[in-house]
Structure formats: C-alpha cells, structure tokens
Motif scaffolding. Structure first.
Motif, PDB file in Angstrom:
ATOM      1  N   ARG A 120       0.849  -1.197   0.000  1.00 35.34           N
ATOM      2  CA  ARG A 120       0.000   0.000   0.000  1.00 35.34           C
ATOM      3  C   ARG A 120       0.881   1.241   0.000  1.00 35.34           C
ATOM      4  O   ARG A 120       1.930   1.271   0.640  1.00 35.34           O
ATOM      5  CB  ARG A 120      -0.879   0.001   1.244  1.00 35.34           C
ATOM      6  N   HIS A 121       0.430   2.265  -0.713  1.00 36.47           N
ATOM      7  CA  HIS A 121       1.108   3.562  -0.750  1.00 36.47           C
ATOM      8  C   HIS A 121       0.095   4.612  -0.315  1.00 36.47           C
ATOM      9  O   HIS A 121      -1.027   4.641  -0.816  1.00 36.47           O
ATOM     10  CB  HIS A 121       1.596   3.860  -2.169  1.00 36.47           C
ATOM     11  N   ASP A 122       0.479   5.492   0.643  1.00 38.64           N
ATOM     12  CA  ASP A 122      -0.472   6.499   1.126  1.00 38.64           C
ATOM     13  C   ASP A 122      -0.541   7.735   0.231  1.00 38.64           C
ATOM     14  O   ASP A 122      -1.330   8.645   0.492  1.00 38.64           O
ATOM     15  CB  ASP A 122      -0.150   6.900   2.574  1.00 38.64           C
ATOM     16  N   LEU A 162      11.436  -2.736  -6.134  1.00 42.29           N
ATOM     17  CA  LEU A 162      10.959  -1.537  -6.831  1.00 42.29           C
ATOM     18  C   LEU A 162       9.830  -0.875  -6.053  1.00 42.29           C
ATOM     19  O   LEU A 162       9.846   0.337  -5.810  1.00 42.29           O
ATOM     20  CB  LEU A 162      10.480  -1.895  -8.241  1.00 42.29           C
ATOM     21  N   TYR A 163       8.853  -1.653  -5.627  1.00 46.24           N
ATOM     22  CA  TYR A 163       7.711  -1.073  -4.918  1.00 46.24           C
ATOM     23  C   TYR A 163       8.124  -0.496  -3.566  1.00 46.24           C
ATOM     24  O   TYR A 163       7.655   0.572  -3.178  1.00 46.24           O
ATOM     25  CB  TYR A 163       6.587  -2.100  -4.783  1.00 46.24           C
ATOM     26  N   LEU A 164       8.993  -1.175  -2.858  1.00 45.61           N
ATOM     27  CA  LEU A 164       9.475  -0.640  -1.584  1.00 45.61           C
ATOM     28  C   LEU A 164      10.265   0.655  -1.810  1.00 45.61           C
ATOM     29  O   LEU A 164      10.109   1.630  -1.074  1.00 45.61           O
ATOM     30  CB  LEU A 164      10.335  -1.676  -0.859  1.00 45.61           C
ATOM     31  N   ARG A 165      11.088   0.680  -2.829  1.00 50.92           N
ATOM     32  CA  ARG A 165      11.893   1.866  -3.147  1.00 50.92           C
ATOM     33  C   ARG A 165      11.021   3.068  -3.513  1.00 50.92           C
ATOM     34  O   ARG A 165      11.392   4.211  -3.286  1.00 50.92           O
ATOM     35  CB  ARG A 165      12.858   1.528  -4.293  1.00 50.92           C
ATOM     36  N   THR A 166       9.843   2.818  -4.071  1.00 45.37           N
ATOM     37  CA  THR A 166       8.970   3.920  -4.485  1.00 45.37           C
ATOM     38  C   THR A 166       7.929   4.284  -3.429  1.00 45.37           C
ATOM     39  O   THR A 166       7.008   5.049  -3.696  1.00 45.37           O
ATOM     40  CB  THR A 166       8.282   3.603  -5.831  1.00 45.37           C
ATOM     41  N   GLY A 167       8.070   3.745  -2.217  1.00 44.87           N
ATOM     42  CA  GLY A 167       7.232   4.184  -1.108  1.00 44.87           C
ATOM     43  C   GLY A 167       6.085   3.282  -0.726  1.00 44.87           C
ATOM     44  O   GLY A 167       5.329   3.609   0.198  1.00 44.87           O
ATOM     45  N   PHE A 168       5.919   2.151  -1.395  1.00 49.36           N
ATOM     46  CA  PHE A 168       4.884   1.197  -0.976  1.00 49.36           C
ATOM     47  C   PHE A 168       5.353   0.501   0.294  1.00 49.36           C
ATOM     48  O   PHE A 168       6.549   0.308   0.505  1.00 49.36           O
ATOM     49  CB  PHE A 168       4.641   0.148  -2.065  1.00 49.36           C
ATOM     50  N   ARG A 169       4.402   0.128   1.143  1.00 56.40           N
ATOM     51  CA  ARG A 169       4.690  -0.611   2.369  1.00 56.40           C
ATOM     52  C   ARG A 169       3.835  -1.873   2.401  1.00 56.40           C
ATOM     53  O   ARG A 169       2.653  -1.842   2.044  1.00 56.40           O
ATOM     54  CB  ARG A 169       4.389   0.246   3.606  1.00 56.40           C
ATOM     55  N   PRO A 170       4.419  -2.988   2.863  1.00 55.97           N
ATOM     56  CA  PRO A 170       3.667  -4.247   2.903  1.00 55.97           C
ATOM     57  C   PRO A 170       2.471  -4.161   3.848  1.00 55.97           C
ATOM     58  O   PRO A 170       2.571  -3.608   4.945  1.00 55.97           O
ATOM     59  CB  PRO A 170       4.686  -5.262   3.419  1.00 55.97           C
ATOM     60  N   GLU A 171       1.369  -4.720   3.413  1.00 53.80           N
ATOM     61  CA  GLU A 171       0.200  -4.884   4.266  1.00 53.80           C
ATOM     62  C   GLU A 171       0.443  -6.107   5.159  1.00 53.80           C
ATOM     63  O   GLU A 171       1.248  -6.981   4.821  1.00 53.80           O
ATOM     64  CB  GLU A 171      -1.055  -5.099   3.420  1.00 53.80           C
ATOM     65  N   PRO A 172      -0.252  -6.190   6.309  1.00 55.45           N
ATOM     66  CA  PRO A 172       0.009  -7.306   7.236  1.00 55.45           C
ATOM     67  C   PRO A 172      -0.252  -8.685   6.632  1.00 55.45           C
ATOM     68  O   PRO A 172       0.399  -9.657   6.985  1.00 55.45           O
ATOM     69  CB  PRO A 172      -0.946  -7.052   8.399  1.00 55.45           C
ATOM     70  N   HIS A 173      -1.207  -8.772   5.730  1.00 55.55           N
ATOM     71  CA  HIS A 173      -1.520 -10.053   5.103  1.00 55.55           C
ATOM     72  C   HIS A 173      -1.421  -9.886   3.596  1.00 55.55           C
ATOM     73  O   HIS A 173      -1.881  -8.899   3.048  1.00 55.55           O
ATOM     74  CB  HIS A 173      -2.929 -10.528   5.466  1.00 55.55           C
ATOM     75  N   GLY A 174      -0.862 -10.876   2.948  1.00 56.25           N
ATOM     76  CA  GLY A 174      -0.785 -10.852   1.493  1.00 56.25           C
ATOM     77  C   GLY A 174      -2.053 -11.420   0.881  1.00 56.25           C
ATOM     78  O   GLY A 174      -3.112 -11.457   1.510  1.00 56.25           O
ATOM     79  N   LEU A 175      -1.921 -11.860  -0.338  1.00 56.05           N
ATOM     80  CA  LEU A 175      -3.028 -12.450  -1.087  1.00 56.05           C
ATOM     81  C   LEU A 175      -2.626 -13.858  -1.508  1.00 56.05           C
ATOM     82  O   LEU A 175      -1.443 -14.188  -1.565  1.00 56.05           O
ATOM     83  CB  LEU A 175      -3.348 -11.607  -2.327  1.00 56.05           C
ATOM     84  N   THR A 176      -3.621 -14.669  -1.839  1.00 55.79           N
ATOM     85  CA  THR A 176      -3.372 -16.036  -2.261  1.00 55.79           C
ATOM     86  C   THR A 176      -4.241 -16.360  -3.463  1.00 55.79           C
ATOM     87  O   THR A 176      -5.426 -16.014  -3.493  1.00 55.79           O
ATOM     88  CB  THR A 176      -3.691 -17.032  -1.125  1.00 55.79           C
ATOM     89  N   VAL A 177      -3.655 -17.004  -4.448  1.00 54.30           N
ATOM     90  CA  VAL A 177      -4.401 -17.552  -5.577  1.00 54.30           C
ATOM     91  C   VAL A 177      -4.508 -19.045  -5.335  1.00 54.30           C
ATOM     92  O   VAL A 177      -3.505 -19.710  -5.048  1.00 54.30           O
ATOM     93  CB  VAL A 177      -3.688 -17.270  -6.922  1.00 54.30           C
TER      94      VAL A 177
END
Length: 193
Positions: free
Chosen positions: A40-42, A168-183
């Motif tokens: 997520r990015h704020d 890339l996403y971490l470098r651009t300011g995104f932060r991990p959400e507590p739970h990921g997703l699953t397929v």
C-alpha cells in the motif's frame, strides 16, 4: 464447480484472495497455487522519476508490443493475453494505460482508480531494459495520476519470489500490508474435501 465441470473445464483458479476469504475455497478442495505480497502507498510522499524516458498514452496499435513485453517479463502463469489485457483495462471505473518508449516500446503501466482507492494493476519493463529507472518512472507517473485524481491510497501486488518487483515497490514508497493475497487452484477431477 458443477457447472464448470459440465462445460469441460478441467482446472479452476481463483482471483487473488485475502486471508479472510480462503476458508470456503479450501473447504471445497482448492489448494494454494501462488502467494502474493500486497503493498500500500499512502500517496503523501511520491518518488521522483529517475530517468527522462518518454511516456505517452498507449494506443490500440501498441497492444501487440505490450503483450510481447509482458511475455518477456513474466512467467507463463502470469503472462497476459489479449483478453487479460482488456480485462485489466476494464477492471476499474477509471484507468490509465501508459507506455514507455525509447524508439521502441520498453515498458508499460496500467493504473486504475475506483473512488479514492488506486490500483497499480500491471507494470512491466522489457528485461533488456531493466536497471535503468524505467520501473521507477512508470510507478511515479501512476502514483502522480492517482493523487491528482483524488485517490488517497494505492495498492499493488506481486508474487512472492519476485524480489526485483518487491524492491521496486518498496523503493517507491509502498509498504507491505500485514496479510498478502493467495491464488488458489482446483482440478475438476478432484472431489471436494
């Protein structure tokens, strides 16, 4: 599942599910196929572009080149075909489809917005053009468009194991959400548990 089996479907995949949505599928015999990071990015502090690449709106004539970049950037499970590309473009009420060019197509991004929520739906850079700031430039362009449009947050996902995309996403300011997703996946010949 009965209707799909009746139509000759042999394997079913779910969309990306949150952890709270898994139980009914697991109870019906689905198994984990892929795990995804959800980030997520704020949209408060946006990255600066690191390259002077040319970005423009994608045209219909760009679709074959975009699909070729996608094929080169992702493994078979994640590669889009024409229908998948059109689905990504139609997934949200508003979308933006941009391509990066350096005399030829070298990357693309599909960004969507629904209300105040933004989605970096698809991003790919031709592997021959990695490590040149193109991914950062495409992400930055997407986040700026979302913020200008009134979005308050943006989300993106990437498969566990795709360390380049995660970095890339971490470098651009995104932060991990507590739970990921699953397929999840289920073969139609498998009886429910």
């Amino acid at each position: 599942l009965d209707q799909l089996a009746g139509r000759g479907i042999t394997r079913v995949l779910t969309g990306a599910l949150h952890h709270g949505e898994l139980r009914p599928f697991l109870d019906a015999g689905f198994v984990e196929r892929e795990r995804l990071h959800l980030l997520r990015h704020d949209l408060r502090r946006l990255p600066e572009p690191t390259t002077s690449m040319r970005l423009r709106r994608a045209w219909r004539r760009d679709h074959p080149g975009v699909l070729e970049i996608d094929r080169r950037a992702f493994d078979d499970f994640w590669t889009l075909d024409r229908t998948g590309l059109l689905d990504a473009l139609a997934a949200t009420p508003l979308s933006r489809f941009r391509v990066a060019t350096e005399g030829e197509l070298v990357g693309y991004a599909i960004t969507g917005r629904a209300g105040r929520r933004g989605y970096l739906q698809r991003l790919a850079v031709d592997p021959d053009h990695h490590r040149r700031g193109l991914g950062v430039g495409l992400v930055t362009d997407s986040l700026r468009w979302l913020r200008r449009g009134g979005a308050e947050a943006a989300v993106v996902n990437t498969q566990v194991g795709n360390e380049g995309a995660l970095a890339l996403y971490l470098r651009t300011g995104f932060r991990p959400e507590p739970h990921g997703l699953t397929v999840l996946s289920r073969g139609m010949a498998e009886p429910p548990s």
